[in-house]
Design an enzyme around this catalytic site. Structure first.
Site, short mmCIF file in Angstrom:
data_model
loop_
_atom_site.label_atom_id
_atom_site.label_comp_id
_atom_site.label_asym_id
_atom_site.label_seq_id
_atom_site.Cartn_x
_atom_site.Cartn_y
_atom_site.Cartn_z
N LEU A 18 27.09 -0.86 -19.11
CA LEU A 18 26.34 -2.04 -18.69
C LEU A 18 24.84 -1.74 -18.80
O LEU A 18 24.31 -0.85 -18.13
CB LEU A 18 26.70 -2.41 -17.25
CG LEU A 18 28.21 -2.62 -16.99
CD1 LEU A 18 28.43 -3.15 -15.58
CD2 LEU A 18 28.82 -3.55 -18.02
N GLY A 21 20.38 -5.12 -17.60
CA GLY A 21 19.36 -5.30 -16.58
C GLY A 21 17.95 -5.32 -17.15
O GLY A 21 17.61 -4.53 -18.03
N ARG A 25 11.33 -4.13 -11.80
CA ARG A 25 10.56 -3.20 -10.96
C ARG A 25 9.90 -2.10 -11.77
O ARG A 25 8.98 -1.43 -11.29
CB ARG A 25 11.46 -2.60 -9.88
CG ARG A 25 11.84 -3.58 -8.78
CD ARG A 25 12.94 -3.04 -7.89
NE ARG A 25 12.60 -1.74 -7.33
CZ ARG A 25 13.48 -0.94 -6.72
NH1 ARG A 25 14.75 -1.33 -6.60
NH2 ARG A 25 13.10 0.21 -6.24
N GLN A 81 25.43 -10.45 -22.62
CA GLN A 81 25.77 -11.16 -21.38
C GLN A 81 24.75 -12.28 -21.23
O GLN A 81 23.62 -12.06 -20.81
CB GLN A 81 25.73 -10.21 -20.18
CG GLN A 81 26.15 -10.87 -18.87
CD GLN A 81 25.89 -9.98 -17.66
OE1 GLN A 81 25.22 -8.95 -17.75
NE2 GLN A 81 26.42 -10.39 -16.51
N GLY A 149 27.54 0.85 -0.32
CA GLY A 149 28.87 0.42 0.06
C GLY A 149 29.73 1.62 0.41
O GLY A 149 29.59 2.70 -0.18
#
Length: 459
Positions: A18, A21, A25, A81, A149
């Site tokens: 992936l 992005g 930042r 994507q 998480g």
């Protein structure tokens, strides 16, 4: 080296990376995953680690307009994507390229360049265990669990759930095993799981981590594989990029020393991902290795040197304060000394280029001696030309060798010469103006100038 898996029949493997992005930042025009660590882009590090597992397919998921990322991962496939609705949606973007794929699918991230092939292989191996987990999640135990998480394990050690920090109870927040993000799936069940993921959350996105809840609800087993926390550090800012660089440098330094090199002050030596050092190499303080450096056994590199795209043969001594540029080849037992620059040149066995010298587009024969301040004048403003210095030649200090020119074997060039024609072997060449001496001139000059200065001061 290619990692293999201990299975009777090797199942096919695909890896989805992936990389869509934007990395806002980072405050950069360069896509985040193209920022470099140890001279290699972050996404290329991940591709390299995955490649060691010999997967049938590597697919990078990129965002619109990221042609530069597609070029970086080529010849591997890329998919776009389009809407970027979360990590689950990102994996779904690769669906068409995995149609009918009967194997395992590893999902990694293009901004986690420290992940190793060993860890990726452990995830794939866990996916293929007898319990047949539908999902394997990579876990970690960071020093501060913070908002990660939590991975909640069942009584038999399987993964029961991934609980996001904001949704966790106090008891669950006390769990130290955290989600590192990387996952491995049974390819036959992957897209069925993703089809069941909803987007009923604050961002309206499809989270890949929800695949665990879907799998458990369907009665499938899930597993966890643990990795060191510093192996799965993600990069979202320049500061985090610097932290990852530091970790990578420590890893590379440790590997160099374990292989038999001595680093006088390891924290000041900087490697590229492909730096190769032989046995009994001694590296001084503040040495920087750019890309493409291959150093053989018993070489000494003294402090404050910079090397890039260089081959250094056994027994050579480099530095201090030497710069070896692309195309430099340093022969056995050659000496390259302080404030010397070598570019696109071969320095043969036992030759010495010790002081304040530039050798570019040249060949220096074995046991030749190049005096301080010598330069090869290799560029005329339009073309670069070659200088050939023969074996055993002696080049006097402050000489300029204007290419193209050949200095024969054993020839001597007088100090301060500007050499524009070939010099035969065993000859002496002197090319400088005749020295003139005017006795008493210096004294009269000083007297006259002192008087002139005094006269100006009275005005």
């Amino acid at each position: 080296m290619t990692l293999t898996h201990h299975t009777e029949t090797r199942r096919p493997l695909a890896c989805i990376i992936l990389a869509a992005g934007k990395g806002t930042r980072m405050k950069s025009d360069l896509p985040k995953v193209l920022h470099k660590v140890a001279g290699r882009s972050m996404v290329a590090h991940v591709v390299a680690a995955a490649s060691l597992l010999a997967p049938e397919k590597i697919i990078a998921v990129i965002g619109p307009g990221m042609e530069s990322v597609a070029a970086e991962v080529a010849p591997h496939a890329t998919v776009v994507q389009e809407n970027q609705r979360g990590t689950g949606d990102a994996v779904m973007a690769a669906r068409a390229l995995l149609e009918g794929f009967d194997g395992d699918v590893l999902v990694a991230y293009g901004d986690t360049p420290l992940v190793t092939a060993k860890t990726l292989g452990a995830m794939v191996q866990a996916r293929r265990e007898a319990s047949d987990p539908a999902v394997v999640v990579l876990g970690m135990r960071p020093a501060v669990a913070g908002a990660y998480g939590r991975l909640i394990l069942g009584a038999e050690g399987g993964l029961d759930a991934i609980v996001e920090y904001l949704d966790a109870t106090e008891e669950q927040r006390a769990v130290t095993l955290c989600n590192a993000g990387l996952m491995a799936f049974d390819g036959a069940r992957l897209f069925g799981l993703l089809d069941s993921i909803g987007s009923d959350n604050a961002k309206g996105e499809y989270y890949l981590t929800d695949a665990v809840a879907v799998a458990r609800a369907a009665g499938h087993a899930c597993r966890v594989v643990e990795a060191p926390a510093d192996e799965v550090v993600g990069v979202n800012s320049r500061a985090e990029l610097a932290e990852v660089e530091l970790i990578m440098q420590r890893r590379l330094r440790a590997a160099a020393m374990a292989a038999g090199a001595t680093l006088a002050d390891p924290e000041t030596v900087y490697f590229s991902h492909d730096t190769r050092l032989g046995r009994d190499v001694l590296v001084g303080q503040n040495v920087v290795f750019g890309l493409g450096v291959d150093v053989a056994d018993r070489v000494e590199i003294k402090p404050f040197c910079h090397l890039e795209e260089v081959i250094v043969s056994p027994g050579a001594i480099i530095g201090p304060f030497a710069r070896l540029r692309p195309g430099a080849e340093i022969g056995p037992d050659a000496h390259i000394g302080n404030f010397v620059e070598i570019k696109n040149a071969r320095v043969h066995e036992g030759a010495k280029v010790n002081h304040l010298t530039y050798i570019g587009d040249a060949t220096v024969g074995s046991k030749a001696n190049i005096g301080a301040g010598t330069i090869t004048c290799n560029y005329d403003g339009f073309f670069k030309s070659h200088t050939e210095i023969g074996a055993g030649a002696f080049i006097g200090s402050n000489s300029s060798l204007v290419a193209p020119v050949t200095i024969g074997d054993g020839a001597i060039i007088g100090a301060g010469s500007v050499v524009t024609r070939d010099v035969p072997a065993a000859s002496l060449a002197v090319a400088r103006g005749r020295q003139s001496i005017y006795e008493g001139w210096a004294s009269s000059f000083r007297t006259r100038r002192a008087a002139e200065k005094a006269a100006k001061g009275k005005k």
